[in-house]
Design a protein around this motif. Structure first.
Motif, short mmCIF file in Angstrom:
data_model
loop_
_atom_site.label_atom_id
_atom_site.label_comp_id
_atom_site.label_asym_id
_atom_site.label_seq_id
_atom_site.Cartn_x
_atom_site.Cartn_y
_atom_site.Cartn_z
N ASN A 2 -21.85 3.34 10.72
CA ASN A 2 -22.76 2.02 10.00
C ASN A 2 -23.43 1.27 10.81
OD1 ASN A 2 -21.08 -0.57 8.73
ND2 ASN A 2 -19.70 1.13 7.64
N ALA A 3 -23.88 -0.24 9.94
CA ALA A 3 -24.80 -1.17 9.68
C ALA A 3 -23.64 -2.26 10.22
CB ALA A 3 -25.51 -0.89 8.43
N LEU A 4 -23.04 -2.54 10.61
CA LEU A 4 -22.41 -3.26 10.80
C LEU A 4 -22.05 -4.00 12.42
CD1 LEU A 4 -18.54 -2.70 9.74
CD2 LEU A 4 -20.60 -4.97 8.25
N SER A 5 -22.31 -4.60 12.92
CA SER A 5 -22.71 -5.25 13.77
C SER A 5 -21.44 -4.94 14.64
CB SER A 5 -22.97 -6.71 14.08
OG SER A 5 -21.44 -7.83 14.49
N ASN A 6 -22.00 -4.63 16.11
CA ASN A 6 -21.11 -4.15 17.08
C ASN A 6 -20.10 -5.66 18.00
OD1 ASN A 6 -22.76 -1.95 18.10
ND2 ASN A 6 -23.76 -2.51 20.04
N ARG A 10 -15.91 -4.16 17.30
CA ARG A 10 -15.42 -4.54 18.12
C ARG A 10 -14.82 -5.51 18.00
NH1 ARG A 10 -20.44 -4.74 22.18
NH2 ARG A 10 -20.32 -2.35 23.02
N ASP A 11 -14.93 -6.31 17.07
CA ASP A 11 -13.19 -7.35 17.11
C ASP A 11 -12.34 -6.98 16.49
OD1 ASP A 11 -13.02 -9.97 16.87
OD2 ASP A 11 -13.04 -10.21 15.25
N GLU A 12 -12.45 -6.44 15.14
CA GLU A 12 -11.96 -5.14 14.16
C GLU A 12 -10.73 -4.68 14.75
OE1 GLU A 12 -11.76 -2.88 9.95
OE2 GLU A 12 -13.36 -3.71 11.17
N THR A 130 -12.55 5.35 20.50
CA THR A 130 -12.46 4.04 19.53
C THR A 130 -14.01 3.35 20.63
OG1 THR A 130 -11.88 2.64 21.64
CG2 THR A 130 -10.09 3.43 20.36
N LEU A 131 -14.71 3.63 21.45
CA LEU A 131 -15.90 3.63 21.85
C LEU A 131 -17.39 2.99 20.43
CD1 LEU A 131 -16.10 4.76 25.51
CD2 LEU A 131 -14.96 2.49 24.26
N ILE A 195 -11.78 1.57 10.83
CA ILE A 195 -12.83 1.93 12.39
C ILE A 195 -13.51 2.77 11.99
CG2 ILE A 195 -11.63 1.95 14.31
CD1 ILE A 195 -9.86 -0.54 14.26
N ARG A 196 -12.46 4.58 12.27
CA ARG A 196 -12.95 5.56 12.77
C ARG A 196 -14.34 5.88 12.41
NH1 ARG A 196 -9.08 9.35 14.85
NH2 ARG A 196 -7.12 9.10 14.85
N GLU A 197 -14.63 4.43 10.95
CA GLU A 197 -16.03 5.43 10.54
C GLU A 197 -17.66 5.18 11.07
OE1 GLU A 197 -15.32 4.71 6.60
OE2 GLU A 197 -14.14 5.93 6.05
N GLN A 198 -17.17 3.58 11.59
CA GLN A 198 -17.75 3.17 12.69
C GLN A 198 -17.98 3.00 14.24
OE1 GLN A 198 -17.96 -1.15 10.96
NE2 GLN A 198 -16.19 -0.61 9.66
N VAL A 199 -17.25 3.85 14.78
CA VAL A 199 -17.04 4.08 15.99
C VAL A 199 -18.34 5.16 16.99
CG1 VAL A 199 -14.94 3.52 16.29
CG2 VAL A 199 -15.23 5.70 16.15
N TRP A 200 -18.83 5.49 17.62
CA TRP A 200 -19.79 6.11 18.29
C TRP A 200 -19.20 7.66 17.40
CZ3 TRP A 200 -24.65 5.74 20.57
CH2 TRP A 200 -24.91 6.77 21.16
#
Length: 276
Positions: A2-6, A10-12, A130-131, A195-200
């Motif tokens: 995902n293009a959201l910033s790290n 992480r904050d989410e 979650t990383l 969240i799952r869609e954005q982690v490594w």
């Protein structure tokens, strides 16, 4: 990815787990509800890490301190690290009640701020999935370990649907029931999905993929252990039918890896071996 910033993801992640802190220990599979399960964990820890003998151990993403206390049971000098102050408040309260000497610190598991070669062992449970930046995290953990130190990862391929999960979905479709959300309400379930869609490991986390990245970071002697039956069976006995069946069928594993070098032995361990 995902293009959201790290920072944003992480904050989410931090806020999501902080909101679950007060009730986290109520869930089977989080806190330990039987001596049989506790014995299973102790067996697993000793199998891969041996006795603690006062050796320094870092429990990453310690949450309410469940794994931290298991490690303390085994004789390790434990530091529990988490990025959620709400989780750490629960952990410190529990530690005070149990009169344990565990040290708790609020840090990011991907950037701990701890010194090089600080720990004989590092543990974590349900953290790797979650990383946001797994290679950076593994490099950080490698840096923290003493030569010969061990990393113990307890996790699972949470994105992989088991045959039980598929069967349950089929029954729900026939009965025109909504898909179960576990213990989460609709809003929290949607946040977890996001969240799952954005982690490594957004596309699943097979143990072999984790090992490949550990080796890239310099770890050696990587072992995948799926012999967790005694732990999972003890947990399943406390769960409703479908959740219990899913727990027993899910792809959960332990990975143990080592930092190259002479195996670290502190003074108490050396004395027990040499008799000096």
């Amino acid at each position: 990815m995902n293009a959201l910033s790290n920072y944003s993801i992480r904050d989410e992640i931090r806020d999501f787990w902080s909101e679950r802190a007060a009730t986290f220990d109520q869930g089977v599979g989080h806190e330990i509800f039987s001596e049989a399960e506790r014995r299973g964990w102790h067996r697993l820890i000793e199998k891969h890490l041996g006795k603690g003998d006062g050796r320094p151990l870092l429990d990453l993403a310690c949450g309410t301190g469940v794994i931290s206390h298991l490690m303390a049971d085994m004789g390790f000098a434990v530091t529990g690290l988490d990025w959620s102050e709400a989780m750490l408040e629960e952990a410190r309260t529990k530690a005070a009640r149990r009169k344990s000497g565990i040290r708790f610190i609020m840090r990011d598991a991907e950037n701990t701020g701890e010194r090089d070669d600080s720990y004989a062992a590092i543990t974590n449970r349900h953290l790797v999935w979650t990383l946001v930046d797994v290679p950076a995290a593994f490099a950080e953990w490698f840096r923290l370990l003493k030569p010969g130190g061990a990393l113990l990862i307890v996790d699972g391929n949470m994105g992989k649907r088991s045959w039980v999960s598929r069967l349950h979905t089929g029954f729900n479709m026939l009965a025109r029931r909504p898909e179960p959300r576990g213990n989460l309400g609709p809003e929290m379930a949607e946040r977890l999905k996001r969240i799952r869609e954005q982690v490594w490991f957004c596309d699943g986390m097979p143990a072999e993929a984790v090992v490949a990245l550990l080796k890239d970071a310099g770890f050696v002697d990587c072992v995948i252990d799926r012999n967790l039956w005694d732990i999972h069976f003890s947990q399943a006995r406390k769960m409703p039918f479908w959740r219990a069946a899913e727990r027993l069928a899910s792809d959960r594993f332990v990975i143990c890896a080592r930092k190259p070098g002479a195996v670290y032995l502190d003074k108490p361990t050396m004395q027990s071996i040499t008799g000096l």
